[in-house]
Design a protein around this motif. Structure first.
Motif, PDB file in Angstrom:
ATOM      1  N   ASN A  58      -7.613  -3.264  -0.848  1.00  0.00           N
ATOM      2  CA  ASN A  58      -6.693  -2.321  -1.475  1.00  0.00           C
ATOM      3  C   ASN A  58      -5.270  -2.861  -1.440  1.00  0.00           C
ATOM      4  O   ASN A  58      -4.950  -3.754  -0.659  1.00  0.00           O
ATOM      5  CB  ASN A  58      -6.762  -0.966  -0.764  1.00  0.00           C
ATOM      6  CG  ASN A  58      -8.096  -0.284  -0.984  1.00  0.00           C
ATOM      7  OD1 ASN A  58      -8.414   0.137  -2.080  1.00  0.00           O
ATOM      8  ND2 ASN A  58      -8.897  -0.198   0.072  1.00  0.00           N
ATOM      9  N   ASN A  59      -4.448  -2.280  -2.299  1.00  0.00           N
ATOM     10  CA  ASN A  59      -3.037  -2.651  -2.383  1.00  0.00           C
ATOM     11  C   ASN A  59      -2.167  -1.452  -2.054  1.00  0.00           C
ATOM     12  O   ASN A  59      -2.447  -0.341  -2.509  1.00  0.00           O
ATOM     13  CB  ASN A  59      -2.695  -3.109  -3.807  1.00  0.00           C
ATOM     14  CG  ASN A  59      -3.563  -4.252  -4.257  1.00  0.00           C
ATOM     15  OD1 ASN A  59      -3.556  -5.316  -3.660  1.00  0.00           O
ATOM     16  ND2 ASN A  59      -4.327  -4.042  -5.317  1.00  0.00           N
ATOM     17  N   LEU A  60      -1.122  -1.694  -1.310  1.00  0.00           N
ATOM     18  CA  LEU A  60      -0.139  -0.675  -1.023  1.00  0.00           C
ATOM     19  C   LEU A  60       1.113  -1.019  -1.813  1.00  0.00           C
ATOM     20  O   LEU A  60       1.568  -2.165  -1.807  1.00  0.00           O
ATOM     21  CB  LEU A  60       0.191  -0.631   0.467  1.00  0.00           C
ATOM     22  CG  LEU A  60      -0.935  -0.142   1.359  1.00  0.00           C
ATOM     23  CD1 LEU A  60      -1.849  -1.290   1.731  1.00  0.00           C
ATOM     24  CD2 LEU A  60      -0.362   0.485   2.597  1.00  0.00           C
ATOM     25  N   LEU A  61       1.653  -0.022  -2.495  1.00  0.00           N
ATOM     26  CA  LEU A  61       2.808  -0.232  -3.351  1.00  0.00           C
ATOM     27  C   LEU A  61       3.992   0.574  -2.829  1.00  0.00           C
ATOM     28  O   LEU A  61       4.200   1.718  -3.227  1.00  0.00           O
ATOM     29  CB  LEU A  61       2.485   0.194  -4.792  1.00  0.00           C
ATOM     30  CG  LEU A  61       1.186  -0.349  -5.396  1.00  0.00           C
ATOM     31  CD1 LEU A  61       0.996   0.186  -6.812  1.00  0.00           C
ATOM     32  CD2 LEU A  61       1.164  -1.856  -5.373  1.00  0.00           C
ATOM     33  N   PRO A  62       4.773  -0.015  -1.945  1.00  0.00           N
ATOM     34  CA  PRO A  62       5.916   0.727  -1.432  1.00  0.00           C
ATOM     35  C   PRO A  62       7.000   0.883  -2.488  1.00  0.00           C
ATOM     36  O   PRO A  62       7.237  -0.010  -3.299  1.00  0.00           O
ATOM     37  CB  PRO A  62       6.408  -0.132  -0.262  1.00  0.00           C
ATOM     38  CG  PRO A  62       5.955  -1.509  -0.598  1.00  0.00           C
ATOM     39  CD  PRO A  62       4.668  -1.340  -1.357  1.00  0.00           C
ATOM     40  N   GLY A  63       7.619   2.037  -2.448  1.00  0.00           N
ATOM     41  CA  GLY A  63       8.807   2.277  -3.259  1.00  0.00           C
ATOM     42  C   GLY A  63      10.034   2.018  -2.394  1.00  0.00           C
ATOM     43  O   GLY A  63       9.983   1.243  -1.438  1.00  0.00           O
ATOM     44  N   TYR A  64      11.114   2.668  -2.738  1.00  0.00           N
ATOM     45  CA  TYR A  64      12.338   2.524  -1.949  1.00  0.00           C
ATOM     46  C   TYR A  64      12.110   3.139  -0.572  1.00  0.00           C
ATOM     47  O   TYR A  64      11.991   4.351  -0.430  1.00  0.00           O
ATOM     48  CB  TYR A  64      13.515   3.200  -2.644  1.00  0.00           C
ATOM     49  CG  TYR A  64      13.928   2.501  -3.917  1.00  0.00           C
ATOM     50  CD1 TYR A  64      14.668   1.325  -3.863  1.00  0.00           C
ATOM     51  CD2 TYR A  64      13.570   3.003  -5.167  1.00  0.00           C
ATOM     52  CE1 TYR A  64      15.045   0.666  -5.024  1.00  0.00           C
ATOM     53  CE2 TYR A  64      13.944   2.357  -6.331  1.00  0.00           C
ATOM     54  CZ  TYR A  64      14.679   1.196  -6.254  1.00  0.00           C
ATOM     55  OH  TYR A  64      15.053   0.546  -7.402  1.00  0.00           O
ATOM     56  N   THR A  65      12.013   2.281   0.427  1.00  0.00           N
ATOM     57  CA  THR A  65      11.721   2.690   1.801  1.00  0.00           C
ATOM     58  C   THR A  65      12.841   2.198   2.692  1.00  0.00           C
ATOM     59  O   THR A  65      13.303   1.070   2.555  1.00  0.00           O
ATOM     60  CB  THR A  65      10.376   2.083   2.255  1.00  0.00           C
ATOM     61  OG1 THR A  65       9.361   2.473   1.319  1.00  0.00           O
ATOM     62  CG2 THR A  65       9.989   2.566   3.639  1.00  0.00           C
ATOM     63  N   ARG A  66      13.287   3.023   3.597  1.00  0.00           N
ATOM     64  CA  ARG A  66      14.423   2.709   4.462  1.00  0.00           C
ATOM     65  C   ARG A  66      14.050   1.631   5.491  1.00  0.00           C
ATOM     66  O   ARG A  66      13.799   1.908   6.653  1.00  0.00           O
ATOM     67  CB  ARG A  66      14.914   3.972   5.166  1.00  0.00           C
ATOM     68  CG  ARG A  66      16.318   3.868   5.732  1.00  0.00           C
ATOM     69  CD  ARG A  66      16.791   5.183   6.341  1.00  0.00           C
ATOM     70  NE  ARG A  66      16.630   6.320   5.467  1.00  0.00           N
ATOM     71  CZ  ARG A  66      17.497   6.672   4.500  1.00  0.00           C
ATOM     72  NH1 ARG A  66      18.575   5.956   4.307  1.00  0.00           N
ATOM     73  NH2 ARG A  66      17.281   7.744   3.755  1.00  0.00           N
ATOM     74  N   THR A  67      14.008   0.398   5.022  1.00  0.00           N
ATOM     75  CA  THR A  67      13.718  -0.752   5.879  1.00  0.00           C
ATOM     76  C   THR A  67      14.983  -1.587   6.021  1.00  0.00           C
ATOM     77  O   THR A  67      15.962  -1.377   5.300  1.00  0.00           O
ATOM     78  CB  THR A  67      12.621  -1.633   5.245  1.00  0.00           C
ATOM     79  OG1 THR A  67      13.108  -2.117   3.990  1.00  0.00           O
ATOM     80  CG2 THR A  67      11.324  -0.862   5.055  1.00  0.00           C
ATOM     81  N   ALA A  68      14.941  -2.554   6.908  1.00  0.00           N
ATOM     82  CA  ALA A  68      16.086  -3.448   7.086  1.00  0.00           C
ATOM     83  C   ALA A  68      16.412  -4.163   5.777  1.00  0.00           C
ATOM     84  O   ALA A  68      17.582  -4.351   5.431  1.00  0.00           O
ATOM     85  CB  ALA A  68      15.804  -4.461   8.194  1.00  0.00           C
ATOM     86  N   ARG A  69      15.390  -4.546   5.028  1.00  0.00           N
ATOM     87  CA  ARG A  69      15.605  -5.232   3.746  1.00  0.00           C
ATOM     88  C   ARG A  69      16.345  -4.339   2.752  1.00  0.00           C
ATOM     89  O   ARG A  69      17.245  -4.774   2.045  1.00  0.00           O
ATOM     90  CB  ARG A  69      14.255  -5.681   3.172  1.00  0.00           C
ATOM     91  CG  ARG A  69      14.331  -6.211   1.774  1.00  0.00           C
ATOM     92  CD  ARG A  69      15.019  -7.576   1.716  1.00  0.00           C
ATOM     93  NE  ARG A  69      15.043  -8.056   0.348  1.00  0.00           N
ATOM     94  CZ  ARG A  69      16.134  -8.383  -0.310  1.00  0.00           C
ATOM     95  NH1 ARG A  69      17.309  -8.336   0.272  1.00  0.00           N
ATOM     96  NH2 ARG A  69      16.073  -8.793  -1.552  1.00  0.00           N
ATOM     97  N   VAL A  70      15.963  -3.079   2.674  1.00  0.00           N
ATOM     98  CA  VAL A  70      16.610  -2.146   1.749  1.00  0.00           C
ATOM     99  C   VAL A  70      18.046  -1.869   2.190  1.00  0.00           C
ATOM    100  O   VAL A  70      18.953  -1.777   1.357  1.00  0.00           O
ATOM    101  CB  VAL A  70      15.785  -0.850   1.602  1.00  0.00           C
ATOM    102  CG1 VAL A  70      16.576   0.247   0.922  1.00  0.00           C
ATOM    103  CG2 VAL A  70      14.513  -1.149   0.819  1.00  0.00           C
ATOM    104  N   VAL A  71      18.269  -1.773   3.484  1.00  0.00           N
ATOM    105  CA  VAL A  71      19.628  -1.584   3.990  1.00  0.00           C
ATOM    106  C   VAL A  71      20.494  -2.791   3.626  1.00  0.00           C
ATOM    107  O   VAL A  71      21.616  -2.639   3.127  1.00  0.00           O
ATOM    108  CB  VAL A  71      19.629  -1.336   5.516  1.00  0.00           C
ATOM    109  CG1 VAL A  71      21.035  -1.367   6.090  1.00  0.00           C
ATOM    110  CG2 VAL A  71      18.947  -0.001   5.834  1.00  0.00           C
TER     111      VAL A  71
END
Length: 149
Positions: free
Chosen positions: A69-82
C-alpha cells in the motif's frame, strides 16, 4: 531516487516475506501523486510511478500473504514542512503564519496534519487487521485531494 529506492527496498525484503508467507510493504508517496502540485513536474511524475509500481506488485504478491500500500501525506507539521515554510516566508517577504494560513485555506479541515495521524494509518496498514487491504493509495490530507477516486 523516489522510484529506485522503492524498487530497491522491495527487492531486498520480498524474498524473506515470501519465505515466511507474510509481509507488509508501505510506500510513502505524496498527495501530489493523485493531484499534481504546480511547479513539481518531476516529483509528481515519480510519485505516480511509485504508486503504479506498488499497485502492480500488490497483485503479484497477494497470494503470498503480502500487502502493498501507499500512504499519501498532505501538509503535515513535520520538520521538513517547518523548514519549507521558513524558506518560503523569507523568499516571499512574508511570515511563516501567512504561509501556514495559505496552506490551511486549501485544506477542508483548515489545519495541517500531525505526524501521529499519519503514523496511525501506517501502524494499521502494517498490522494483521489490514490483511485484506492491498494495492491502495490512501491520503492523509484533511481532504486536500479533490478527486473522487
Amino acid at each position: 531516487m523516489l522510484l529506485t529506492s522503492a524498487v530497491a527496498f522491495t527487492q531486498a525484503v520480498l524474498p524473506g516475506m515470501k519465505a515466511q508467507g507474510w509481509g507488509r510493504i508501505l510506500n510513502i508517496a505524496s498527495i501530489a501523486a493523485k493531484q499534481p502540485v504546480e511547479g513539481l513536474m518531476l516529483s509528481n511524475s515519480l510519485r505516480a510511478a511509485v504508486i503504479a509500481f506498488a499497485r502492480t506488485l500488490a497483485n503479484e504478491v497477494a497470494t503470498d500473504g503480502i500487502t502493498v500500500n501507499n500512504l499519501l501525506p498532505g501538509y503535515t507539521r513535520t520538520a521538513r514542512v517547518v523548514d519549507l515554510s521558513n524558506q518560503m516566508a523569507q523568499a516571499q517577504s512574508t511570515t511563516i503564519d501567512a504561509i501556514y494560513a495559505r496552506w490551511e485555506d486549501e485544506i477542508p479541515m483548515r489545519r495541517l496534519g500531525e505526524p501521529r495521524e499519519f503514523a496511525a494509518l501506517a501502524a494499521f496498514l502494517a498490522s494483521d487487521r489490514a490483511s485484506y487491504i492491498t494495492g491502495q493509495s490512501i491520503a492523509v490530507d484533511g481532504g486536500w485531494i479533490k478527486s473522487m477516486l
